[in-house]
Every structure is written in C-alpha cells, then in structure tokens.
Design an enzyme around this catalytic site. Structure first.
Site, PDB file in Angstrom:
ATOM      1  N   LYS A 133     -40.330  18.628  23.060  1.00 25.71           N
ATOM      2  CA  LYS A 133     -40.218  18.653  24.521  1.00 25.71           C
ATOM      3  C   LYS A 133     -38.908  17.967  24.924  1.00 25.71           C
ATOM      4  CE  LYS A 133     -41.436  15.984  27.836  1.00 25.71           C
ATOM      5  NZ  LYS A 133     -40.289  16.266  28.763  1.00 25.71           N
ATOM      6  N   GLY A 139     -36.806   7.344  25.024  1.00 27.45           N
ATOM      7  CA  GLY A 139     -36.734   7.331  26.479  1.00 27.45           C
ATOM      8  C   GLY A 139     -36.812   5.925  27.013  1.00 27.45           C
ATOM      9  N   GLU A 167     -38.439   4.735  20.491  1.00 23.61           N
ATOM     10  CA  GLU A 167     -37.079   4.219  20.621  1.00 23.61           C
ATOM     11  C   GLU A 167     -36.780   4.178  22.108  1.00 23.61           C
ATOM     12  OE1 GLU A 167     -33.626   3.466  21.356  1.00 23.61           O
ATOM     13  OE2 GLU A 167     -33.180   5.534  20.830  1.00 23.61           O
ATOM     14  N   CYS A 211     -28.767   4.157  25.491  1.00 23.86           N
ATOM     15  CA  CYS A 211     -29.667   3.019  25.312  1.00 23.86           C
ATOM     16  C   CYS A 211     -28.959   1.812  24.721  1.00 23.86           C
ATOM     17  CB  CYS A 211     -30.862   3.418  24.445  1.00 23.86           C
ATOM     18  SG  CYS A 211     -30.408   4.005  22.794  1.00 23.86           S
ATOM     19  N   GLU A 234     -31.691  -3.002  32.687  1.00 21.70           N
ATOM     20  CA  GLU A 234     -30.902  -1.918  32.105  1.00 21.70           C
ATOM     21  C   GLU A 234     -30.412  -1.018  33.238  1.00 21.70           C
ATOM     22  OE1 GLU A 234     -31.243   1.384  28.544  1.00 21.70           O
ATOM     23  OE2 GLU A 234     -33.012   1.007  29.780  1.00 21.70           O
TER      24      GLU A 234
END
Length: 478
Positions: free
Chosen positions: A170, A223, A245, A279, A373
């Site tokens: 996906k 994600g 992750e 990330c 973040e």
C-alpha cells in the site's frame, strides 16, 4: 513502449474511485489511478497467498534471477522513472537518481539473500538430526510513505520476494506511481510471476484492513510515529509481527574543534535535502558555544543561497513540499517558534508549496520546531558548552533514529555517541544516510529497531522452524 504501460499490478478491478496523480510543483494532473478501498485487501491477500506457495518452492536461482533483472531494469529505464519521481514526489533530479541507484542495489542485495544459508544444525541429546530452517512467512504487508516512495517500498518488497514471500503493497496515494506502480512494472518486466505483488494505493482504512487481514502475518510500516503507534497496537491485537520505521528529530552535534568551512555544507544538506521531508533529517543543530554565532551566520547564508522551485523545469536545490497540508504544518511550527522567542535568521517564507530553507536561532526545549519533528526545511540551532551537555541535549528527545557528530577527535565522538540512545550514528557526517547493506532503524519513538537492510531482512521476512529427524520411531514410557 514505456515501462509502466506493460505492467499489471492487481488481481482485478479495484473498487475505489479514480484518483488524480498531481504534480506538487504546478498542480498539474499527471494522470489517474484507481484508488484501493478496504474491500480490495481481502481478494489481494487471498490471491497473494495462493501464488506464494509455488513461489516459495521455486529454486533459489529462479527467485534471484528475477531480482537481479529488476535491478538492471531500474538502470535501463532510469529516464522514465526519474521523471515520475521528480514530478510526482517533488524530488530534484539528483535525489531521484539516488532513489533509482538505491532501488537497483536493493534488488541486487535481495537477489543475494535467496541463497543465504537457511539455518543451523543443532546438537541434540536424542539420537536424531536436529536443525533450524528459515521459512517464508507467507504474505508480507508493506505500507510505504510519500517522501522516498521508491526506496521505502522496494527495501521491503524486494527482500520479502527474494525469500519466498508474496507482498501486498500500500503506497501513499500521493505517490502511487513512483512508490507502487513503477515498482510493480519493473518486477513484472523482470519476470515476477502473476499474483505475487499487489499494489493497493489507498488511504488509512485500506491500511487498517491490511493490518487486520489474517492472511498477512508480517507488516512492514514506514511513516509517522503517530500512525506507527496505531499500526503497532492493531498488529499486537492480531498477534502479528510489525516492523515499524517511524519519525525522528535527529541531532547534529558540532564540537568546538570542528572545521566550519566543511561543516556548513554537511549541516545544510542534513536539514534541507528533499525539503527536509526525510525521517533522518537533521532537526536539531547542537553547536558548541564558541562556534555558535558564526555557525548560525554561515548556515543562514547557505540557506539564503539555495534555490527553490520546480525541479522538473528548473535547476534548483529544493523542490516543493508534497501538499498544502504539509505546508500548513511546517509554516505553523515556524511561526509558533518565532512567537515563542526563536529568531528566524533565514527563510520562514513560502510561495505556493515552495518553502524557503529556514534557520532558527535562540531555540530551547519549548520551541515547537525544535521539540517536534517538522518534516520540512527548517534548521533550529542551539548552543552547548560541554560534551556532557551536548550528550544530554541530544538524548533529550522521544525519538532515537540518527545522530551526527562533527569533530577532529573521533574517539571523543564515539564516547559521546555511547551516551545517546539512537539506532544510527554518523561521525563527521550529517544524519541522512542509507545503504542497502546496512541495517536501518531507530529506537524509542523512531521505531522498533533495525528491521531493514543486510542480515536484518532475514529476520524480518522469515520465520525460524525447528525440525528433527529420527531413523526409528521414538518410544516413550506410556
């Protein structure tokens, strides 16, 4: 014929509506794909499971050959695939080339996995042969994000297939082509048998259905931390293995002996590469007080010199943010940081989705763009006075993905790194690095450890089976 015109990537018509593929830089429609709904997950998983049994029995050279050919095709069709990465995901051409290079290497490394030793012979007290063997898990569910759409899909899809599994992928619907359909096209052209890879570009309900489907025992999710928590909780309820992750807020520590002439380029890359939508992006610059003022000035000058614009039509350093939702979040964090006392030394402005690289000075624990973040081109800079303070500041984060340390004394850097919980450390480099041969992953709110790359792939996508063999039937005192 273009590569994408030759591919099939689903067992039948998907049930969602037509979804427009949009170019963030211009808002132009590049095409349409059919969205996948939650109802499409079951048929895809069932078809994948049916195809997987024969694939797992295929000799390892057969599986390896498909993956090697896929690696070659990423190079052969680099022009077509590069254009999709640039236009659909907002990548500059150099970043797109890097994705294609890594995608090819991921396939070559996966091909080598197919012939790795599969287990161990064990000692036994009984008169029997006792051994372990790694076996495919069956169907692997992969949920991948928009920022590095090709790498973050292929790094799970390729090793899972090489080890004898089928995959339901996906991709983020914003990058359905370069994060899903292009990979399916490459693998189809490489000879992957039908039914082994299903691409379902859908939203959160589609992802939730994939997590819940009983035919999908292992999940690979990349994600945000918030979404990863939800995936992990749901996987736990269903007794599934989930490799997560997640996000980061990585620190770059610049000690007092650092060479600022070299550091500024490294620091700017860590925060501004791909608009900061990574990330591993350097989200916190921790700089020794003796260098702080000059560092801020030099980083701001570097930010002001970078060009921002349409990466498909102009030679620029930064492209657009992915969409207006991401733009709003980035700008809100910058504005709230300024309201909280931080100084905007560079950037802080945007035109449409093109956000200027931004440098913030005078930040502290309460500065939103330092504490959270950002996932945008924002570099908050903070001073420290001692290595102990630097280590404490670097460790004072809920995340633990990557850490960079710049110094002429590498032994000192290694000592500092020991005091910071993190999955990845780079000495005399910034925080954004990736190699297919290296295990990758973070700790704490950044994920569940090194789940991808090298030997980690064997653990991620196989189960260990214990088998014993006796010459005669065992007898017992019953």
């Amino acid at each position: 014929m273009p590569l994408l015109d030759r591919a099939t990537w689903q067992p039948g018509p998907l049930t969602g509506s037509a979804s427009t593929v949009t170019e963030p830089a211009t808002g132009e429609a590049l095409g349409t794909v059919t969205a996948a709904t939650a109802e499409d997950v079951g048929p895809a998983a069932e078809a994948a499971l049916a195809a997987q049994r024969e694939w797992a029995r295929a000799p390892h050279p057969v599986r390896a050959a498909v993956l090697r050919k896929a690696g070659d095709l990423f190079t052969e069709h680099a022009g077509e695939l590069r254009d999709w990465l640039v236009r659909e995901s907002g990548s500059v051409p150099g970043k797109a080339d890097f994705e294609l290079h890594v995608a090819a290497q991921e396939c070559y490394e996966a091909a080598a996995l197919a012939s790795r030793p599969a287990g161990h012979v064990l000692p036994s007290e009984a008169p029997r042969l006792s051994y372990t063997r790694r076996v495919p898990v069956g169907v692997v569910g992969v949920i991948a994000p928009f920022n590095f759409p090709l790498i973050l899909s292929v790094r799970s899809v390729a090793p899972a297939l090489a080890l004898g599994n089928a995959v339901v992928l996906k991709p983020d619907p914003r990058t359905a082509v370069c994060g899903g359909l292009s990979l399916a096209a490459v693998l189809a052209a490489a000879g992957l048998p039908d039914g082994l890879l299903h691409v379902l570009p859908g939203g959160p309900r589609t992802g939730a259905a994939l997590v819940a489907d009983p035919r999908v025992p292992v999940l690979s999710f990349t994600g945000s931390t918030a979404a990863g928590r939800a995936v992990g909780e749901a996987a736990g309820r269903h007794l599934k293995r989930a490799h997560l992750e997640l996000g980061g807020n990585s620190a770059l520590v610049v000690l007092e002996d650092a060479d600022l002439d070299a550091v500024v380029s490294t620091a700017a890359w860590g925060s501004f590469f791909h608009q900061g939508q990574i990330c591993m992006t350097t989200g916190r610059h921790l700089v020794h007080a003796s260098l702080y003022e000059e560092y801020v000035d030099r980083l701001a000058a570097k930010a002001d010199a970078l060009t921002v614009g349409d990466p498909y039509r102009d030679p620029v350093h930064l492209g657009p943010l992915i969409d207006h939702g991401q733009l709003a979040r980035v700008h809100a964090l910058v504005e709230s940081s300024a309201a909280a006392g931080a100084k905007i030394v560079a950037g802080g402005t945007h035109e449409r989705l093109f956000y200027r690289p931004t440098v913030l000075a005078g930040v502290d624990d309460d500065t939103p763009a330092y504490a959270e973040e950002v996932f945008g081109p924002v570099a908050p800079v903070r001073a420290f006075r001692t290595p102990e303070e630097a280590a404490a500041l670097a460790a004072r984060s809920g995340h633990g993905l990557a850490l960079g340390i710049v110094t002429r004394d590498t032994a000192r850097a290694l000592d500092l790194a020991e005091r910071v919980p993190t999955g990845i450390v780079h000495i005399n480099d910034q925080t954004v690095n990736d190699e297919p041969v290296a295990p990758f992953g973070g700790v704490a709110a950044s994920g569940t450890g090194a789940r991808f790359g090298g030997e980690a792939n064997l653990q991620a996508f196989t189960d260990v089976r214990w088998t014993t063999v006796r010459g005669d039937v065992a007898t017992y005192p019953f």
